[in-house]
Design a protein around this motif. Sequence first.
Motif, short mmCIF file in Angstrom:
data_model
loop_
_atom_site.label_atom_id
_atom_site.label_comp_id
_atom_site.label_asym_id
_atom_site.label_seq_id
_atom_site.Cartn_x
_atom_site.Cartn_y
_atom_site.Cartn_z
N GLY A 184 0.82 -1.21 0.00
CA GLY A 184 0.00 0.00 0.00
C GLY A 184 0.85 1.25 0.00
N GLY A 185 0.20 2.37 -0.30
CA GLY A 185 0.93 3.63 -0.42
C GLY A 185 1.66 4.03 0.85
N ALA A 186 0.97 3.98 1.99
CA ALA A 186 1.61 4.38 3.24
C ALA A 186 2.67 3.36 3.68
CB ALA A 186 0.55 4.56 4.33
N GLY A 187 2.36 2.09 3.52
CA GLY A 187 3.31 1.06 3.93
C GLY A 187 4.61 1.14 3.16
N ILE A 188 4.51 1.28 1.85
CA ILE A 188 5.72 1.37 1.03
C ILE A 188 6.40 2.72 1.23
CG2 ILE A 188 6.62 1.36 -1.33
CD1 ILE A 188 5.78 -1.39 -0.22
N GLY A 189 5.59 3.77 1.41
CA GLY A 189 6.17 5.08 1.69
C GLY A 189 6.98 5.08 2.97
N MET A 190 6.51 4.39 3.99
CA MET A 190 7.26 4.27 5.23
C MET A 190 8.59 3.55 5.00
SD MET A 190 6.56 2.11 8.67
CE MET A 190 7.83 0.94 8.22
N LEU A 191 8.56 2.47 4.21
CA LEU A 191 9.79 1.71 3.96
C LEU A 191 10.85 2.58 3.28
CD1 LEU A 191 8.52 -1.80 2.79
CD2 LEU A 191 9.04 -0.99 5.10
N ARG A 192 10.44 3.43 2.40
CA ARG A 192 11.41 4.30 1.71
C ARG A 192 12.15 5.19 2.70
NH1 ARG A 192 10.78 3.47 -3.57
NH2 ARG A 192 8.70 2.94 -4.38
N LEU A 193 11.48 5.57 3.77
CA LEU A 193 12.10 6.44 4.76
C LEU A 193 13.11 5.71 5.64
CD1 LEU A 193 8.97 8.48 5.92
CD2 LEU A 193 10.74 9.18 4.30
N LEU A 194 13.12 4.38 5.58
CA LEU A 194 14.01 3.60 6.42
C LEU A 194 15.35 3.28 5.77
CD1 LEU A 194 11.44 1.04 7.87
CD2 LEU A 194 12.39 3.05 9.01
N VAL A 195 15.52 3.67 4.52
CA VAL A 195 16.76 3.31 3.80
C VAL A 195 17.99 3.82 4.52
CG1 VAL A 195 18.07 3.68 1.67
CG2 VAL A 195 15.63 3.10 1.55
N ASP A 196 17.92 5.04 5.06
CA ASP A 196 19.08 5.63 5.73
C ASP A 196 18.95 5.59 7.25
OD1 ASP A 196 20.38 6.37 3.30
OD2 ASP A 196 19.00 8.06 3.10
N ALA A 197 18.04 4.78 7.75
CA ALA A 197 17.82 4.71 9.20
C ALA A 197 18.99 4.02 9.91
CB ALA A 197 16.52 3.97 9.50
N ASP A 198 19.19 4.41 11.16
CA ASP A 198 20.26 3.81 11.97
C ASP A 198 19.74 2.50 12.57
OD1 ASP A 198 22.48 3.32 13.47
OD2 ASP A 198 22.05 4.84 15.01
N ILE A 199 19.75 1.47 11.74
CA ILE A 199 19.28 0.15 12.12
C ILE A 199 20.32 -0.88 11.72
CG2 ILE A 199 17.61 -1.69 11.55
CD1 ILE A 199 15.47 0.44 11.27
N ASN A 200 20.59 -1.81 12.61
CA ASN A 200 21.44 -2.95 12.26
C ASN A 200 20.53 -4.00 11.63
OD1 ASN A 200 23.06 -5.18 12.04
ND2 ASN A 200 23.71 -5.22 14.18
N ARG B 29 11.24 -4.83 -1.61
CA ARG B 29 12.64 -4.91 -2.02
C ARG B 29 13.05 -3.63 -2.76
NH1 ARG B 29 15.40 -9.76 -1.90
NH2 ARG B 29 14.22 -11.57 -1.13
N GLU B 30 12.20 -3.19 -3.66
CA GLU B 30 12.54 -1.99 -4.43
C GLU B 30 12.62 -0.75 -3.54
OE1 GLU B 30 12.01 1.74 -6.32
OE2 GLU B 30 10.37 0.79 -5.21
N ALA B 31 11.72 -0.66 -2.55
CA ALA B 31 11.66 0.52 -1.69
C ALA B 31 12.75 0.52 -0.63
CB ALA B 31 10.29 0.61 -1.01
N LEU B 32 13.09 -0.66 -0.09
CA LEU B 32 13.97 -0.70 1.07
C LEU B 32 15.00 -1.83 1.04
CD1 LEU B 32 14.74 0.08 4.02
CD2 LEU B 32 12.91 -1.49 4.77
N LEU B 33 14.54 -3.06 0.90
CA LEU B 33 15.38 -4.20 1.21
C LEU B 33 16.59 -4.33 0.29
CD1 LEU B 33 12.56 -6.78 1.99
CD2 LEU B 33 13.84 -5.35 3.60
N ASP B 34 16.46 -3.87 -0.96
CA ASP B 34 17.60 -3.93 -1.88
C ASP B 34 18.64 -2.85 -1.58
OD1 ASP B 34 16.45 -6.05 -3.19
OD2 ASP B 34 15.72 -4.88 -4.90
N HIS B 35 18.34 -1.96 -0.64
CA HIS B 35 19.21 -0.81 -0.40
C HIS B 35 19.84 -0.82 0.99
CE1 HIS B 35 17.35 0.71 -4.04
NE2 HIS B 35 16.17 0.50 -3.48
N VAL B 36 19.59 -1.87 1.77
CA VAL B 36 20.16 -1.96 3.11
C VAL B 36 20.87 -3.29 3.27
CG1 VAL B 36 18.47 -0.40 4.14
CG2 VAL B 36 18.00 -2.86 4.09
#
Length: 239
Positions: free
Chosen positions: A47-63, A90-97
Amino acid sequence: MVNVVRVATVDEVCRAAAAEFVRVVREVSKTGGKHGDGCARVVLTGGGAGIGMLRLLVDADINWELVHVFFGDERNVAVTHPDSNEGQAREALLDHVNIPEANIHGYGLGNGVALADAVDAYRLVVQDFAPEGFDVHLLGMGGEGHVNSLFPHSAATREESALVMAVTDSPKPPAERATLTFPAIARADRVWLLVAGAEKAEAAAQVVAGADRDEWPAAGARGIVDTVLFLADDAAGLL
């Protein structure tokens, strides 16, 4: 009880949920979380909000090595299909962390895999990698109140024991899907609904009112520790 976090726009829904996600994942790494091993088990949503949230996590301080990712539901398509929730994540977040591939638990649909076989396999995945449940279960919501692929008046919505089910008659195409059920949602410490859009205002009000989940499935989504409705103003008209 549902805690409502009301913000102005869908972008603010994404930001608020992303900030809380980072806080919880980092907290789990320190306190141990549901499984006591410091690894956060999180269920992602499309969904729009769910994927939008993932995009914001790409640069998050998460191990990300301490995060195991699951999916609330999946359409019966390959991960390369544009409708795939896993593919979108994967496109929004997982391929980038830097998350190990072994920590990404998809349904494995498409490419000739039978829906029933994929569902059976995913039950084992959940049992093996999240035997105590999830630290966070993210949910989007449809205008009629569906969450995951749990639609009003459906067998999957009424399921009381199985953690994963096949759906063959989704009113929203494609008809064939795999989904986590309410018994799976109920094993999550935190259940967060990300909701925006005027067409979802009635459903959001029913969630807060605690309506019958058979009529309004999202109203049956509850976490053990907390249930949070991240709600944009345009979806809050009836509250």
